[in-house]
Enzyme design. Sequence first.
Site, PDB file in Angstrom:
ATOM      1  CD  GLN A 201     -28.510  15.800  24.788  1.00  0.00           C
ATOM      2  OE1 GLN A 201     -29.399  15.008  25.034  1.00  0.00           O
ATOM      3  NE2 GLN A 201     -27.299  15.425  24.366  1.00  0.00           N
ATOM      4  N   GLY A 242     -34.620  11.280  32.341  1.00  0.00           N
ATOM      5  CA  GLY A 242     -33.502  11.495  31.414  1.00  0.00           C
ATOM      6  C   GLY A 242     -33.950  11.625  29.969  1.00  0.00           C
ATOM      7  CG  HIS A 243     -30.872  12.174  26.997  1.00  0.00           C
ATOM      8  ND1 HIS A 243     -29.766  12.698  26.367  1.00  0.00           N
ATOM      9  CD2 HIS A 243     -30.438  11.074  27.643  1.00  0.00           C
ATOM     10  CE1 HIS A 243     -28.724  11.942  26.624  1.00  0.00           C
ATOM     11  NE2 HIS A 243     -29.097  10.967  27.383  1.00  0.00           N
ATOM     12  CG  ASN A 244     -33.732  10.390  23.500  1.00  0.00           C
ATOM     13  OD1 ASN A 244     -32.636  10.894  23.685  1.00  0.00           O
ATOM     14  ND2 ASN A 244     -34.525  10.764  22.523  1.00  0.00           N
ATOM     15  CB  SER A 262     -32.327   5.495  25.953  1.00  0.00           C
ATOM     16  OG  SER A 262     -31.720   6.581  25.297  1.00  0.00           O
TER      17      SER A 262
END
Lengths: 337, 337, 337
Positions: A201, A242-244, A262
């Site tokens: 990541q 969460g990521h993004n 996302s």
Amino acid sequence: MPRTLCIEGVVALLGGRLQGGNSKTVIVAVNTLKNAQRNEISFLTSQRYKQDLFHSHAAAVLVSESIVSDLECDQAVICVADPYLAFATLQRYFHPNLKSSGIRHATAYIDESADIADDVDIAAACVIAAGVKIDSGTRLEAGCLIAEGVHIGHECLLHAGVKIEYACKLHNRVIIQAGAVIGSDGFGYAWTGQKHLKIPQVGCVVLHDDVEIGANTCIDRGALSDTVIQQGVKLDNLIQIGHNVDVGPLTVMASQVGISGSTTIGKGCQLGGQTGVAGHLTIGDGCQIAGQTGVIGDLEAGGVYAGMPAVPHRMWLKTSALVMRLPEIWKKIKKIP
Amino acid sequence: MPRTLCIEGVVALLGGRLQGGNSKTVIVAVNTLKNAQRNEISFLTSQRYKQDLFHSHAAAVLVSESIVSDLECDQAVICVADPYLAFATLQRYFHPNLKSSGIRHATAYIDESADIADDVDIAAACVIAAGVKIDSGTRLEAGCLIAEGVHIGHECLLHAGVKIEYACKLHNRVIIQAGAVIGSDGFGYAWTGQKHLKIPQVGCVVLHDDVEIGANTCIDRGALSDTVIQQGVKLDNLIQIGHNVDVGPLTVMASQVGISGSTTIGKGCQLGGQTGVAGHLTIGDGCQIAGQTGVIGDLEAGGVYAGMPAVPHRMWLKTSALVMRLPEIWKKIKKIP
Amino acid sequence: MPRTLCIEGVVALLGGRLQGGNSKTVIVAVNTLKNAQRNEISFLTSQRYKQDLFHSHAAAVLVSESIVSDLECDQAVICVADPYLAFATLQRYFHPNLKSSGIRHATAYIDESADIADDVDIAAACVIAAGVKIDSGTRLEAGCLIAEGVHIGHECLLHAGVKIEYACKLHNRVIIQAGAVIGSDGFGYAWTGQKHLKIPQVGCVVLHDDVEIGANTCIDRGALSDTVIQQGVKLDNLIQIGHNVDVGPLTVMASQVGISGSTTIGKGCQLGGQTGVAGHLTIGDGCQIAGQTGVIGDLEAGGVYAGMPAVPHRMWLKTSALVMRLPEIWKKIKKIP
């Protein structure tokens, strides 16, 4: 030395209209109507609590125009546009932010290569790794762990035991409550047929100006590009981002909300506690989402939503009420041959 | 040196009635029926697990009166009123609380002005700020961060990395699991029309006698007055308690519960995991609330509740079952012209 | 020095088939189609994002056989069996795991009796208690707190502020994100009639090979025997695992899931975010459970589940849709005398 303000000073600060009472009375604190002492001021935000006013020892009370007209009480009454906002403003006067003064505790470890403004406070047991940059006016409470390459802006406040991971970036006046984790790895794996292969990541987390992050909340770093929390966002405790994910300006989330990877959340949204939002969705500006909602599709701007799966709140109210009438429905259904 | 107890000693400790076996056999530990070795004791709390007893190597077994009558086994049988309570008592005998012995680890930082009883243990990397008071018999594991003005009572145990923020108060025998945060800022803002204005949170958190707080659980400090966790409350991991919540004595909450600000929870309540309770509500004494319940209104004392929104559990069972029959209902409805 | 790879090197690494482009072009990074620069490679996992490809500056793109046939673009196209897996593999090439090099930070405390392999890295402010054993290749980031008797295997990575409690065991290549707690006390009490009597939790936590644990996730130690997380399990952030839970190999849980005590989760399961599973249950191998599901009974292997209480996903879809039609049903029901 604690700050004080006479009633006429309160009026000067808040811009309200004074009615009754002694304008020279000295006020030392804000308190609830129930607990207020003789030299304290209180506030009334709803007709519902009027009864408390009659029994209150408060010297003065902040009220709104709509309430003040029929008010008979012993207190000095200060009529303001928004008593809750006036309370907040006054409370900030009595409890101003602590100023940093350049304290570097002997037990803190600060890498030589770190670039720390002179007036930054770094409390005991903090760890500041190589290449970190911290701007003027920022304060770190005990045990903060700041990894390589992190940049923290001006006048930020990190409470005890906050962890900021590799190369994440905090803009100005960011507040982070104790134990929060900024920049943990996003949850990304590819299935090989035999195992889950971890995907590095390599994005970061960016927290813009005036963001506040709650205790033990976690914000994952992006997989490729960054996870972004826009200006003025307020996140409560134990939230998962969460990521993004991209959270729009001024959006507010109550505790234990989870936003999957996302997803884009619009500007000025409000998410109730324990709400979950699935990944790769778009939540429009100004959405209001009730607690425990399960969002599994995009939501249109300005809507009010509830339920699992999320539906317009009005619809949820109607169907929830009818679920309670299912015994009645069933009884009638049984009559149908 | 590990403690031991012969079977007759077990009976003396627990006050049960012995049947069969050798009362002089030495017991070194408690274990499950499945895993118990020859010098271990086990317990049977339900007829369901009787089969395990026949295959168990345990030297002795704790059972209740209702089970013992028709029991044929090789083990010494100790008949007690409540085998689970007996197991707990015995396990506490074999694993007594560690006594503090006045250890101050060289890497701990303790402010000169802190008032710490002689026999308090403070492990490595702890930080004890100015004005902290810690009473006799308390133990702090590694990395605890105790802010200014905190008072910790007698015989408390703080596991690794616990954070207690400014001026919070722990009474006696409080246990806090690793990573918990006591006294983070409540989530309070006033809307100015342009931004969320943070309201200083000037109340504290008070944890009364015999409270236990789970790992990474967060308890927010009050806005004006205190957030209060009454005597004997047990909170599991990852729970959120909002500002000015009052949790009544002996109430138990499973993990990931969230209680919003200013809600009052009665005495002796049980809340299942992931339940959420909205703000400014009153939950009566002795309420039992199933997991994942969404409480958005006051609940009457003594009730059993489930669902989102929360309804009496019996009602929830009935309507949940009927939701499953909606396809059937729909089929019949379609026939109606 | 950052790694690079020419396009023909990418093909050699991933084993795909190259079409168009210049095989000598040097690639320095992987990126999304939208953000990729001229010397970067991207990937296309779905027809849906084809439009992004036409506007992308990427030098090359990883695609699957099913997409490649009708693809007209300027990029070098590398056709692979699974573009997402290829992306993961390539990203791992560009971002290899950091190797440990035997760093022992001056501010870390390491007990004399600890047995630490020479090449283990221990960052600032870590605490390694007595009797700890750490095997070769493992890295501890700042502020990790490792209690007495813990054993950490080969090539593990513990991020900042991880707490591992008494005698827990990590096998090899375990990754733990920041703030996670391994080995907190299970939530076990016996009711005396007057109070909740704490039951000492004397089991441990065992994390098998290739397990990854998310930020601020909590795994309780067993009451008598151990809590076990089997090989290859991936747990996201803020998850709660109760005492004596056994999570089967390769199972994956999204954030904020809660598993109550003594439940067994099978092999290769997938649990969506905020799902809760009650205690003493058995979840079969390969179950897929949607987010926010409430599991209150055993689940058969291979099933797909959703809802509270959990039902087969197909059933949940049908009944959820019909709940939305309750107003219609109600209208017709009212006609029935």
